[in-house]
Enzyme design. Structure first.
Site, PDB file in Angstrom:
ATOM      1  N   ARG A  19      -1.648  46.982  20.819  1.00 54.62           N
ATOM      2  CA  ARG A  19      -0.401  46.882  20.043  1.00 54.62           C
ATOM      3  C   ARG A  19       0.415  45.666  20.466  1.00 54.62           C
ATOM      4  O   ARG A  19       0.940  44.946  19.614  1.00 54.62           O
ATOM      5  CB  ARG A  19       0.433  48.160  20.172  1.00 54.62           C
ATOM      6  CG  ARG A  19      -0.206  49.362  19.495  1.00 54.62           C
ATOM      7  CD  ARG A  19       0.623  50.613  19.661  1.00 54.62           C
ATOM      8  NE  ARG A  19       0.824  50.858  21.090  1.00 54.62           N
ATOM      9  CZ  ARG A  19       1.811  51.593  21.596  1.00 54.62           C
ATOM     10  NH1 ARG A  19       2.704  52.157  20.810  1.00 54.62           N
ATOM     11  NH2 ARG A  19       1.909  51.780  22.891  1.00 54.62           N
ATOM     12  N   ASN A  37       0.379  53.909  17.618  1.00 53.56           N
ATOM     13  CA  ASN A  37      -0.770  54.725  18.008  1.00 53.56           C
ATOM     14  C   ASN A  37      -0.759  56.000  17.182  1.00 53.56           C
ATOM     15  O   ASN A  37       0.302  56.580  16.938  1.00 53.56           O
ATOM     16  CB  ASN A  37      -0.697  55.108  19.486  1.00 53.56           C
ATOM     17  CG  ASN A  37      -1.035  53.959  20.403  1.00 53.56           C
ATOM     18  OD1 ASN A  37      -1.678  52.998  20.016  1.00 53.56           O
ATOM     19  ND2 ASN A  37      -0.606  54.063  21.647  1.00 53.56           N
TER      20      ASN A  37
END
Length: 92
Positions: A19, A37
């Protein structure tokens, strides 16, 4: 023309800096959207920009961070319902 891709990335993509890697890339490219997520171990991302900018993102999404191992990348091209003004990491 402004477009959007909605992607679900599967593989070793959580807990490996994926990320942060994508956030850094999108900010450098002045793209907007979000990444998070998912509970199933995948990562979900929405990126907004021109079609050419979004096409350039696909190899980056497939690569990920140095510790990531992308096994699959599902991409849905769409017209944005709402324009984002930044790129951010969302909590799960």
């Amino acid at each position: 023309m402004f477009s959007e891709i909605h992607c679900v990335i599967k593989g070793r993509v959580q807990g490996v800096g994926y990320r942060d890697f994508i956030e850094r890339y999108t900010r450098e490219q002045n793209l907007f959207g979000w990444i998070k997520n998912n509970n199933d171990g995948s990562v979900e991302v929405v990126i907004q920009g021109t079609p050419d900018e979004l096409k350039a993102c696909i190899p980056i999404l497939n690569q990920g961070s140095i510790l990531a191992k992308v096994e699959s990348l599902a991409i849905d091209w769409q017209t944005p319902e709402k324009q984002c003004t930044e790129f951010k990491i969302l909590s799960s």
